[in-house]
Design a protein around this motif. Structure first.
Motif, PDB file in Angstrom:
ATOM      1  N   ILE A  47       9.696 -11.561   6.387  1.00  0.00           N
ATOM      2  CA  ILE A  47      10.574 -10.406   6.183  1.00  0.00           C
ATOM      3  C   ILE A  47      10.058  -9.251   7.039  1.00  0.00           C
ATOM      4  CG2 ILE A  47      11.446  -8.729   4.502  1.00  0.00           C
ATOM      5  CD1 ILE A  47      11.136 -10.956   2.388  1.00  0.00           C
ATOM      6  N   PHE A  52       7.416  -2.201   1.584  1.00  0.00           N
ATOM      7  CA  PHE A  52       6.362  -3.095   1.117  1.00  0.00           C
ATOM      8  C   PHE A  52       5.699  -3.786   2.303  1.00  0.00           C
ATOM      9  CE2 PHE A  52       4.412  -7.003  -0.090  1.00  0.00           C
ATOM     10  CZ  PHE A  52       3.758  -6.702  -1.270  1.00  0.00           C
ATOM     11  N   PHE A  53       6.504  -4.343   3.181  1.00  0.00           N
ATOM     12  CA  PHE A  53       5.939  -5.163   4.259  1.00  0.00           C
ATOM     13  C   PHE A  53       5.255  -4.298   5.324  1.00  0.00           C
ATOM     14  CE2 PHE A  53       8.902  -7.789   1.983  1.00  0.00           C
ATOM     15  CZ  PHE A  53       8.095  -8.888   1.726  1.00  0.00           C
ATOM     16  N   HIS A 102       5.132 -14.798   3.272  1.00  0.00           N
ATOM     17  CA  HIS A 102       6.486 -15.183   2.859  1.00  0.00           C
ATOM     18  C   HIS A 102       7.090 -16.245   3.796  1.00  0.00           C
ATOM     19  CE1 HIS A 102       5.971 -11.642   0.373  1.00  0.00           C
ATOM     20  NE2 HIS A 102       7.062 -11.940  -0.314  1.00  0.00           N
ATOM     21  N   PHE A 125       0.505 -15.890   1.800  1.00  0.00           N
ATOM     22  CA  PHE A 125       0.829 -14.811   0.869  1.00  0.00           C
ATOM     23  C   PHE A 125       2.267 -14.998   0.395  1.00  0.00           C
ATOM     24  CE2 PHE A 125       2.622 -10.333   0.575  1.00  0.00           C
ATOM     25  CZ  PHE A 125       2.371 -10.242  -0.786  1.00  0.00           C
ATOM     26  N   ASP A 126       2.419 -15.249  -0.884  1.00  0.00           N
ATOM     27  CA  ASP A 126       3.738 -15.323  -1.514  1.00  0.00           C
ATOM     28  C   ASP A 126       4.642 -16.412  -0.938  1.00  0.00           C
ATOM     29  OD1 ASP A 126       3.478 -13.597  -3.592  1.00  0.00           O
ATOM     30  OD2 ASP A 126       4.628 -11.964  -2.710  1.00  0.00           O
ATOM     31  N   GLN A 139       0.490 -11.394  -6.353  1.00  0.00           N
ATOM     32  CA  GLN A 139       0.313 -10.137  -7.088  1.00  0.00           C
ATOM     33  C   GLN A 139       0.438 -10.330  -8.592  1.00  0.00           C
ATOM     34  OE1 GLN A 139       2.560  -6.762  -4.980  1.00  0.00           O
ATOM     35  NE2 GLN A 139       3.710  -8.583  -4.438  1.00  0.00           N
ATOM     36  N   PHE A 170      12.268 -17.397  -2.943  1.00  0.00           N
ATOM     37  CA  PHE A 170      11.108 -16.566  -2.577  1.00  0.00           C
ATOM     38  C   PHE A 170      10.105 -16.680  -3.713  1.00  0.00           C
ATOM     39  CE2 PHE A 170      14.548 -14.766  -0.103  1.00  0.00           C
ATOM     40  CZ  PHE A 170      13.953 -14.612   1.144  1.00  0.00           C
ATOM     41  N   PRO A 172       7.568 -15.022  -5.016  1.00  0.00           N
ATOM     42  CA  PRO A 172       7.349 -13.965  -6.014  1.00  0.00           C
ATOM     43  C   PRO A 172       8.579 -13.756  -6.897  1.00  0.00           C
ATOM     44  CG  PRO A 172       7.601 -13.020  -3.814  1.00  0.00           C
ATOM     45  CD  PRO A 172       7.504 -14.500  -3.634  1.00  0.00           C
ATOM     46  N   LEU A 173       9.766 -13.855  -6.292  1.00  0.00           N
ATOM     47  CA  LEU A 173      10.989 -13.657  -7.078  1.00  0.00           C
ATOM     48  C   LEU A 173      11.190 -14.825  -8.036  1.00  0.00           C
ATOM     49  CD1 LEU A 173      13.458 -12.191  -4.400  1.00  0.00           C
ATOM     50  CD2 LEU A 173      11.763 -11.015  -5.815  1.00  0.00           C
ATOM     51  N   ARG A 176       8.856 -14.254 -10.963  1.00  0.00           N
ATOM     52  CA  ARG A 176       9.384 -13.183 -11.824  1.00  0.00           C
ATOM     53  C   ARG A 176      10.588 -13.700 -12.610  1.00  0.00           C
ATOM     54  NH1 ARG A 176       8.717  -8.850  -6.760  1.00  0.00           N
ATOM     55  NH2 ARG A 176       6.492  -9.313  -6.541  1.00  0.00           N
ATOM     56  N   VAL A 199      18.680 -10.961   0.374  1.00  0.00           N
ATOM     57  CA  VAL A 199      17.506 -10.547   1.167  1.00  0.00           C
ATOM     58  C   VAL A 199      17.917 -10.727   2.624  1.00  0.00           C
ATOM     59  CG1 VAL A 199      15.116 -11.044   1.787  1.00  0.00           C
ATOM     60  CG2 VAL A 199      15.833 -11.202  -0.616  1.00  0.00           C
ATOM     61  N   PRO A 227      13.647  -6.708  -9.638  1.00  0.00           N
ATOM     62  CA  PRO A 227      12.203  -6.803  -9.379  1.00  0.00           C
ATOM     63  C   PRO A 227      11.797  -6.914  -7.899  1.00  0.00           C
ATOM     64  CG  PRO A 227      13.028  -8.887 -10.216  1.00  0.00           C
ATOM     65  CD  PRO A 227      14.203  -7.958 -10.138  1.00  0.00           C
ATOM     66  N   TYR A 228      12.251  -5.976  -7.091  1.00  0.00           N
ATOM     67  CA  TYR A 228      11.864  -5.814  -5.683  1.00  0.00           C
ATOM     68  C   TYR A 228      12.350  -4.410  -5.345  1.00  0.00           C
ATOM     69  CZ  TYR A 228      12.280  -6.821  -0.543  1.00  0.00           C
ATOM     70  OH  TYR A 228      12.210  -6.805   0.839  1.00  0.00           O
ATOM     71  N   ASP A 254       7.136  -3.150  -7.179  1.00  0.00           N
ATOM     72  CA  ASP A 254       6.747  -2.493  -5.915  1.00  0.00           C
ATOM     73  C   ASP A 254       6.800  -0.964  -5.999  1.00  0.00           C
ATOM     74  OD1 ASP A 254       6.700  -5.091  -4.787  1.00  0.00           O
ATOM     75  OD2 ASP A 254       8.837  -4.939  -4.370  1.00  0.00           O
TER      76      ASP A 254
END
Ligand code: SR1
Length: 345
Positions: A47, A52-53, A102, A125-126, A139, A170, A172-173, A176, A199, A227-228, A254
């Motif tokens: 992304i 965030f990124f 990602h 990561f993620d 996270q 994704f 992390p999503l 969640r 996204v 939740p983003y 975030d």
């Protein structure tokens, strides 16, 4: 014409900045290869854009600088084929380690294995690459979602109609989402009446359009779980336009300096978020990659814990920036993940 030329020059400048070779000196007291210097690490994202990124990358850059590492950043632009290609490029340029940030697991697993086969260490990561040789940075997304939803119950009771912003695929999503599903089972009075999400390169704007349609179709919604932070911004835009700021509350993940401003402004419907400092996560990812490159073990699961930030706590503390938040809340500003005596922050 002038604008186009200026754009082309700016693009060229940013490409060369991303790939400018840095021949770094060795790091005294560090294990090989860091003792001799000139170590390349690649950070390949999926992304591109968004607070965030950007903050994640700046944390990675700062940690790389402290290690004397030549960090090459590849922006994936939400394109699975480009991300694969960039991992190949990182292997070819002689990176000692690659952080994959990602992406879609199915398009990455084989090329990540190719890197490992070439002797290049890999950290994810993620994105779940399902490989015991690839440590996973995250996270604590389950905790993150739980804290946000507990706050929603505290504020609204456990009977409400909700909108939910989600895009599957994704990591992390998806994590969640597992909590959201469990939460609804445990709170049968909470009803999800609308689900939407996107996204892309304009996530907040797209989600704003979707949210407007959902809120018009479901005026009974009083809570949105988004939740983003790009999702939450989109929902907030929609609520502003529809004049629903007083009726609906938004709970998110975030945080950035811009988010703090949006959360704390007068009349904001964005009432809580649960977040890590993305720069801290970026730094931990680079430390994990460096440990692997030095033949040391960062552990398989590298977790940076998030903290709950309510609108009230942010307003009461007068915190206006992520830097101020880091100074005020040590658990937000630092992480012990993937540390070693030879790695300074
Ligand atoms: C589309 S995934 C977006 C999430 O990735 C990171 O984990 C951030 O927390 C963000 O919410």
């Amino acid at each position: 014409m002038y604008l186009r030329l200026r754009g082309a020059l700016a693009a060229a400048a940013s490409i060369s900045a991303l790939s400018a070779p840095v021949v770094a000196a060795g790091l005294a007291g560090a294990p090989a290869p860091f003792d001799k210097g000139d170590v390349k690490i690649a950070l390949v994202g999926f992304i591109s854009g968004g607070d965030f990124f950007e903050a994640y990358q700046s944390g990675a850059q700062a940690q790389a600088k402290a290690l004397g590492v030549d960090l090459r950043i590849f922006p994936g632009k939400q394109d699975p084929a480009l991300e694969r290609d960039q991992i190949e490029q990182a292997i070819n340029l002689g990176a000692k380690a690659i952080v994959i940030d990602h992406g879609q697991p199915e398009s990455l697993k084989d090329v990540a294995q190719k890197a490992l086969d070439a002797g290049v260490k890999v950290v994810a990561f993620d994105v779940n690459l399902d490989n015991p040789k690839i440590p996973q940075v995250e996270q604590s997304d389950h905790l993150l979602a739980r804290l946000a939803l507990e706050q929603a119950v505290k504020d609204n009771g456990d009977t409400f109609k909700a909108g939910y912003v989600y895009v599957a695929g994704f990591a992390p999503l998806d994590r969640r989402d597992e909590v959201w599903t469990e939460f609804r089972k445990a709170h049968p009075g909470v009803e999800e009446v609308a689900r939407f999400g996107a996204v892309n390169s304009t996530t907040a704007a797209t989600v704003a359009d979707q949210a407007k349609a959902a809120l018009r179709a479901h005026p009974e919604i009083t809570v949105v779980f988004a939740p983003y932070d790009e999702f939450a911004r989109g929902v907030k835009l929609a609520l502003n336009e529809l004049g629903l700021n007083d009726k609906v509350k938004v709970y998110s993940a975030d945080v950035s300096t811009a988010d703090i401003r949006e959360i704390t402004e007068a009349g904001s419907p964005w009432v809580a978020t649960v977040a890590t400092n993305p720069a801290v996560v970026g730094a931990a990812s680079i430390r994990a990659a460096a440990l692997l490159a030095a033949g040391q073990d960062p552990g398989h699961s590298i977790v940076v814990e998030p903290v709950l930030l309510t609108q009230k706590s942010l307003r009461d503390s007068g915190v206006a920036t992520v830097e101020e938040l880091s100074a005020k809340v040590p658990a937000f500003g630092k992480s012990n993940a993937a540390k070693a005596g030879w790695i300074s922050e």
